[in-house]
Enzyme design. Structure first.
Site, PDB file in Angstrom:
ATOM      1  N   LYS A 202       0.857  -1.191   0.000  1.00  0.00           N
ATOM      2  CA  LYS A 202       0.000   0.000   0.000  1.00  0.00           C
ATOM      3  C   LYS A 202       0.885   1.229   0.000  1.00  0.00           C
ATOM      4  O   LYS A 202       1.755   1.378   0.855  1.00  0.00           O
ATOM      5  CB  LYS A 202      -0.906  -0.024   1.228  1.00  0.00           C
ATOM      6  N   LYS A 262      -2.437  -1.473  -3.642  1.00  0.00           N
ATOM      7  CA  LYS A 262      -3.288  -0.282  -3.556  1.00  0.00           C
ATOM      8  C   LYS A 262      -2.445   0.978  -3.631  1.00  0.00           C
ATOM      9  O   LYS A 262      -1.419   1.030  -2.958  1.00  0.00           O
ATOM     10  CB  LYS A 262      -4.028  -0.329  -2.220  1.00  0.00           C
ATOM     11  N   SER A 288     -10.572   5.634  -4.165  1.00  0.00           N
ATOM     12  CA  SER A 288     -11.490   6.761  -4.304  1.00  0.00           C
ATOM     13  C   SER A 288     -11.043   7.779  -5.350  1.00  0.00           C
ATOM     14  O   SER A 288     -11.859   8.292  -6.116  1.00  0.00           O
ATOM     15  CB  SER A 288     -11.647   7.448  -2.949  1.00  0.00           C
ATOM     16  N   TYR A 327     -15.498   0.994  -6.114  1.00  0.00           N
ATOM     17  CA  TYR A 327     -16.751   1.706  -5.867  1.00  0.00           C
ATOM     18  C   TYR A 327     -17.689   1.578  -7.068  1.00  0.00           C
ATOM     19  O   TYR A 327     -18.858   1.893  -6.976  1.00  0.00           O
ATOM     20  CB  TYR A 327     -16.467   3.189  -5.588  1.00  0.00           C
TER      21      TYR A 327
HETATM   22  C1  PBG Z   1      -6.817   3.734   5.702  1.00  0.00           C
HETATM   23  C2  PBG Z   1      -7.474   3.457   4.407  1.00  0.00           C
HETATM   24  C3  PBG Z   1      -7.426   4.330   3.331  1.00  0.00           C
HETATM   25  C4  PBG Z   1      -8.161   3.733   2.319  1.00  0.00           C
HETATM   26  C5  PBG Z   1      -8.655   2.509   2.784  1.00  0.00           C
HETATM   27  N1  PBG Z   1      -8.198   2.351   4.097  1.00  0.00           N
HETATM   28  C6  PBG Z   1      -6.816   5.682   3.212  1.00  0.00           C
HETATM   29  C7  PBG Z   1      -5.441   5.916   3.682  1.00  0.00           C
HETATM   30  O1  PBG Z   1      -4.626   5.011   3.809  1.00  0.00           O
HETATM   31  O2  PBG Z   1      -5.143   7.078   3.937  1.00  0.00           O
HETATM   32  C8  PBG Z   1      -8.354   4.348   0.973  1.00  0.00           C
HETATM   33  C9  PBG Z   1      -9.504   3.923   0.192  1.00  0.00           C
HETATM   34  C10 PBG Z   1      -9.789   4.801  -0.966  1.00  0.00           C
HETATM   35  O3  PBG Z   1      -9.130   5.823  -1.236  1.00  0.00           O
HETATM   36  O4  PBG Z   1     -10.754   4.471  -1.666  1.00  0.00           O
HETATM   37  N2  PBG Z   1      -6.705   2.741   6.596  1.00  0.00           N
END
Ligand code: PBG
Length: 338
Positions: A202, A262, A288, A327
């Protein structure tokens, strides 16, 4: 790959199989079906449905609406739903205590969704950021996100989710060692059948912007406590792929059943390397910001919305993914003619 000799070219016309729909379908190398999708969904503590401004078409759902959505997922042939909580700001604290509330919105949503559609898998995010005042995924000490104290809280949260009936726990926090410790806790609490999908690779990405709006986590680097303005000390540097392989290897060794990369589209090279190296069920999270980009361009008339949705999902299958967290899941399933 070696090319045929030049003399072969007049007869070698690659356009031939492209000329009709039937022949395109016949030679197609990868396909997206509703069974490839995990529906990413935000649930909130109030009633009804509340639109998310930065994600046109997305609404936060009440527990009751989430249960209806689970039934819809079943009808559309979507195998699983990933839920994320929007939490009332007044009830957050610096340690994210409500993450382990057995009657919190996530527990209630899981129970309602499993009651309404037991055949649909439910995946929960194991992370503190929706519950902390500062928006970080962990516990802060003197302005630093501390690893091991955070894991203790994640284990409590994971067990609460498992007790509520969650099928897949998805730790998204990027603390070191959390998969192994959560796995151990699940085993000793009698949850040996609960799966773990680790957010293995991630990245500290700009593409999570709209998510913070969707779940109502404030601006990093602000508030009452000293806290960093980004997540770079725990999420990966976007420049690295070898490091992603080490992250994935560790999570597999610690007991992850499924692995995730991700964000999705900006990291297709990472996905491909992970699939080739580990042959594990590998998932992409179309986050997102990826959703928002497609929708914003489509709403301006700059791209064809439906084609862009399906093309973007197809890219993940082509790269070797078992599935995609998106989504777009319900829309895509409808477009695919479930
Ligand atoms: C944080 C988390 C995030 C997302 C899922 N879990 C954001 C981050 O790490 O700041 C992002 C999901 C998305 O942007 O759709 N635990």
């Amino acid at each position: 790959m070696t090319l045929p000799p030049l003399a072969a070219y007049p007869a070698l016309r690659l356009r031939r199989p492209r000329q009709a729909d039937w022949s395109r379908r016949l030679v197609r190398e990868s396909v997206v079906t509703p069974a490839d999708l995990i529906w990413s969904m935000v649930v909130h503590e109030g009633e009804g449905r509340i639109p998310v401004a930065s994600m046109p078409g997305i609404e936060r759902l009440s527990v009751q609406e989430a249960a209806k959505a689970a039934v819809q997922a079943r009808e559309l042939g979507i195998p699983a739903i990933a839920i994320f909580p929007h939490i009332d700001g007044a009830t957050k604290d610096a340690d994210g205590s409500r993450a382990a509330d057995p009657d919190g919105v996530i527990s209630r949503a899981v129970r309602a969704m499993k009651d309404a559609a037991p055949e649909v898998g439910i995946m929960c995010d194991v992370a503190l950021d929706p519950f902390t005042t500062h928006g970080h995924d962990g516990v802060l000490e003197r302005g630093r996100v501390v690893n091991d104290a955070t894991i203790e809280r994640l284990v409590e949260q994971a067990l609460v989710q498992a007790r509520a009936g969650c099928d897949i726990l998805a730790p998204s926090d990027m603390m070191d060692g959390r998969v192994g410790i959560i796995r151990e806790a699940l085993e000793s609490d009698g949850f040996q059948d609960v799966m773990i999908m680790s957010y293995a690779a991630k990245y500290a990405s700009a593409f999570y912007g709209p998510y913070r709006d969707a779940i109502g986590s404030g601006k990093l680097g602000s508030g009452e406590v000293d806290n960093p303005g980004d997540k770079k000390t725990y999420q990966q540097d976007p420049a690295n792929t070898d490091e992603a392989l080490r992250e994935v290897a560790l999570d597999i060794a610690e007991g992850a059943d499924l692995v995730m990369v991700k964000p999705g589209m900006p990291y297709l090279d990472v996905i491909q390397r992970v699939v080739e190296t580990f042959s594990m069920p590998t998932f992409a999270f179309q986050v997102s910001g990826e959703y928002a980009m497609i929708m914003a361009a489509a709403q301006n008339g700059w791209i064809d919305e439906e084609r862009a949705i399906l093309e973007s999902l197809g890219a993940f299958k082509r790269a070797g993914c078992a599935g995609v967290i998106s989504y777009f899941a319900p829309r895509a399933a409808k477009l695919l003619g479930a």
